[in-house]
Write a protein that holds these residues in place. Structure first.
Motif, PDB file in Angstrom:
ATOM      1  N   GLY A 108       0.809  -1.214   0.000  1.00 51.52           N
ATOM      2  CA  GLY A 108       0.000   0.000   0.000  1.00 51.52           C
ATOM      3  C   GLY A 108       0.842   1.264   0.000  1.00 51.52           C
ATOM      4  O   GLY A 108       2.062   1.231   0.207  1.00 51.52           O
ATOM      5  N   SER A 109       0.147   2.396  -0.208  1.00 53.34           N
ATOM      6  CA  SER A 109       0.796   3.702  -0.072  1.00 53.34           C
ATOM      7  C   SER A 109       0.639   4.240   1.338  1.00 53.34           C
ATOM      8  O   SER A 109       1.422   5.075   1.789  1.00 53.34           O
ATOM      9  CB  SER A 109       0.192   4.695  -1.068  1.00 53.34           C
ATOM     10  N   ILE A 110      -0.423   3.825   2.007  1.00 51.41           N
ATOM     11  CA  ILE A 110      -0.648   4.182   3.407  1.00 51.41           C
ATOM     12  C   ILE A 110      -0.911   2.892   4.180  1.00 51.41           C
ATOM     13  O   ILE A 110      -1.139   1.840   3.584  1.00 51.41           O
ATOM     14  CB  ILE A 110      -1.853   5.141   3.586  1.00 51.41           C
ATOM     15  N   CYS A 111      -0.898   2.992   5.504  1.00 51.65           N
ATOM     16  CA  CYS A 111      -1.410   1.911   6.340  1.00 51.65           C
ATOM     17  C   CYS A 111      -2.781   2.340   6.840  1.00 51.65           C
ATOM     18  O   CYS A 111      -2.962   3.483   7.268  1.00 51.65           O
ATOM     19  CB  CYS A 111      -0.496   1.639   7.527  1.00 51.65           C
ATOM     20  N   ALA A 112      -3.736   1.432   6.782  1.00 54.87           N
ATOM     21  CA  ALA A 112      -5.105   1.708   7.207  1.00 54.87           C
ATOM     22  C   ALA A 112      -5.533   0.588   8.147  1.00 54.87           C
ATOM     23  O   ALA A 112      -5.693  -0.556   7.721  1.00 54.87           O
ATOM     24  CB  ALA A 112      -6.033   1.786   6.002  1.00 54.87           C
ATOM     25  N   SER A 113      -5.705   0.934   9.425  1.00 57.19           N
ATOM     26  CA  SER A 113      -5.852  -0.087  10.467  1.00 57.19           C
ATOM     27  C   SER A 113      -7.114   0.168  11.281  1.00 57.19           C
ATOM     28  O   SER A 113      -7.131   1.044  12.151  1.00 57.19           O
ATOM     29  CB  SER A 113      -4.617  -0.073  11.373  1.00 57.19           C
ATOM     30  N   PRO A 114      -8.206  -0.559  11.002  1.00 54.53           N
ATOM     31  CA  PRO A 114      -9.453  -0.318  11.714  1.00 54.53           C
ATOM     32  C   PRO A 114      -9.549  -1.035  13.066  1.00 54.53           C
ATOM     33  O   PRO A 114      -9.011  -2.138  13.231  1.00 54.53           O
ATOM     34  CB  PRO A 114     -10.516  -0.879  10.752  1.00 54.53           C
ATOM     35  N   ASN A 115     -10.226  -0.388  13.994  1.00 46.46           N
ATOM     36  CA  ASN A 115     -10.702  -1.009  15.235  1.00 46.46           C
ATOM     37  C   ASN A 115      -9.603  -1.674  16.048  1.00 46.46           C
ATOM     38  O   ASN A 115      -8.728  -0.975  16.554  1.00 46.46           O
ATOM     39  CB  ASN A 115     -11.876  -1.938  14.911  1.00 46.46           C
ATOM     40  N   SER A 116      -9.566  -3.003  16.159  1.00 43.69           N
ATOM     41  CA  SER A 116      -8.560  -3.645  17.016  1.00 43.69           C
ATOM     42  C   SER A 116      -7.204  -3.774  16.330  1.00 43.69           C
ATOM     43  O   SER A 116      -6.259  -4.283  16.926  1.00 43.69           O
ATOM     44  CB  SER A 116      -9.041  -5.026  17.471  1.00 43.69           C
ATOM     45  N   MET A 117      -7.113  -3.338  15.081  1.00 46.11           N
ATOM     46  CA  MET A 117      -5.821  -3.363  14.403  1.00 46.11           C
ATOM     47  C   MET A 117      -5.026  -2.136  14.851  1.00 46.11           C
ATOM     48  O   MET A 117      -5.552  -1.019  14.817  1.00 46.11           O
ATOM     49  CB  MET A 117      -6.010  -3.367  12.887  1.00 46.11           C
ATOM     50  N   VAL A 118      -3.782  -2.374  15.282  1.00 50.74           N
ATOM     51  CA  VAL A 118      -2.980  -1.274  15.816  1.00 50.74           C
ATOM     52  C   VAL A 118      -2.297  -0.517  14.686  1.00 50.74           C
ATOM     53  O   VAL A 118      -2.394   0.715  14.595  1.00 50.74           O
ATOM     54  CB  VAL A 118      -1.908  -1.796  16.802  1.00 50.74           C
ATOM     55  N   VAL A 119      -1.577  -1.247  13.847  1.00 47.97           N
ATOM     56  CA  VAL A 119      -0.797  -0.635  12.761  1.00 47.97           C
ATOM     57  C   VAL A 119      -0.657  -1.610  11.600  1.00 47.97           C
ATOM     58  O   VAL A 119      -0.982  -2.793  11.704  1.00 47.97           O
ATOM     59  CB  VAL A 119       0.636  -0.252  13.232  1.00 47.97           C
ATOM     60  N   HIS A 120      -0.113  -1.079  10.490  1.00 48.12           N
ATOM     61  CA  HIS A 120       0.370  -1.847   9.331  1.00 48.12           C
ATOM     62  C   HIS A 120      -0.736  -2.551   8.555  1.00 48.12           C
ATOM     63  O   HIS A 120      -0.484  -3.553   7.880  1.00 48.12           O
ATOM     64  CB  HIS A 120       1.457  -2.864   9.744  1.00 48.12           C
ATOM     65  N   GLY A 121      -1.963  -2.013   8.634  1.00 51.13           N
ATOM     66  CA  GLY A 121      -3.034  -2.582   7.840  1.00 51.13           C
ATOM     67  C   GLY A 121      -2.825  -2.321   6.356  1.00 51.13           C
ATOM     68  O   GLY A 121      -2.553  -1.188   5.947  1.00 51.13           O
ATOM     69  N   ILE A 122      -2.931  -3.368   5.559  1.00 56.89           N
ATOM     70  CA  ILE A 122      -2.842  -3.230   4.101  1.00 56.89           C
ATOM     71  C   ILE A 122      -4.197  -2.733   3.599  1.00 56.89           C
ATOM     72  O   ILE A 122      -5.225  -3.365   3.865  1.00 56.89           O
ATOM     73  CB  ILE A 122      -2.495  -4.580   3.439  1.00 56.89           C
ATOM     74  N   PRO A 123      -4.214  -1.606   2.867  1.00 61.02           N
ATOM     75  CA  PRO A 123      -5.487  -1.125   2.330  1.00 61.02           C
ATOM     76  C   PRO A 123      -6.113  -2.162   1.400  1.00 61.02           C
ATOM     77  O   PRO A 123      -5.407  -2.870   0.682  1.00 61.02           O
ATOM     78  CB  PRO A 123      -5.086   0.136   1.556  1.00 61.02           C
TER      79      PRO A 123
END
Ligand code: MG
Length: 257
Positions: free
Chosen positions: A65-80
């Motif tokens: 990804g270009s950004i990290c997008a981390s919903p709810n219980s996800m802390v960091v490094h979410g792949i969009p």
């Protein structure tokens, strides 16, 4: 080794940080129920590249990804991806901008419409802890003063700081020395000196501090499933005190002042 930056170099980092600030403002306007994290990613990438800059995270250790997008219980490094935001969600957006060879890094957790009291408290306290940490980023202080300020604010409210994820020095490289834990003892650690630039980034949960990695090998979740938040500034230690180089909390006029 901690690389110190000259005033001219800090100005270059501030230019990257201004693009960062504008990217975060753009995404703030797009966060609403139904929007996918992929759409946010694409909007961020388009804008960053339109400014002659590069999204720092894209391809970093293979991150897609270009950004990290981390919903709810996800802390960091979410792949969009296809996840569509829902009313009541919280969503952490982490953006890196490289401009003219210098990196700016910052993150903010947003509310998607009205959120629970627990979520509101988590966001407010974590953002406040970031400012409390920044206030300690002064020449003559020690890094532990920054870490301790964050921890004290978060834990006083019964929330937890994640222990296994840390902030970092930043400059030509996204991750430079020193590592910056969000917990620690005041008066300990490296001496802060003029010209140091720090990515200060409290990562917190409404439950316990343990985290687990997701099945994609990137996403980090709270282990107990509790809500998580992430607020980050790139901050320069200057003769005039801490200077926030990614001021996503300011509008255009405030940032220019
Ligand atoms: Mg960072």
């Amino acid at each position: 080794m901690i690389v110190r930056k000259s005033p001219e170099e800090i100005e270059k980092m501030a230019a990257a940080g201004e693009i960062h600030r504008r990217t975060m403002k753009l995404l703030e306007g797009k966060v609403r129920p139904g929007v996918t994290t992929k759409q946010l990613d694409e909007a961020a990438e388009r804008f960053i590249r339109s400014q002659g800059a590069v999204p720092s995270f894209k391809g970093y250790n293979g991150f897609p990804g270009s950004i990290c997008a981390s919903p709810n219980s996800m802390v960091v490094h979410g792949i969009p991806g296809p996840y569509a935001l829902e009313k009541g969600d919280i969503i952490s957006l982490d953006i890196g901008v490289t401009y003219d060879g210098w990196v700016a890094d910052g993150a903010r957790t947003f509310a998607v419409g009205p959120i629970s009291a627990v979520a509101r408290k988590l966001l407010d306290v974590t953002e406040r802890s970031l400012h409390d940490g920044v206030a300690q980023a002064r020449a003559g202080n020690r890094l532990g003063d920054v870490s301790h300020a964050i921890q004290a604010t978060v834990e006083a409210e019964g929330l937890s700081v994640v222990r296994s994820l840390v902030g970092h020095g930043i400059g030509r490289d996204m991750h430079e020395d020193p590592q910056i834990p969000n917990f620690g003892d005041p008066g300990r650690g490296p001496l802060l000196e003029e010209g140091m630039v720090l990515a200060i980034e409290p990562m917190t949960t409404a439950g316990r501090h343990a985290v687990r990695m997701g099945s994609d090998g990137w996403a980090i979740y709270s282990q107990d499933g509790s809500l998580a938040a992430h607020f980050e500034f790139t901050v320069a230690v200057t003769a005039a005190g801490p200077r926030i180089l990614t001021p996503w909390h300011l509008d255009k006029e405030q940032a220019a002042a």
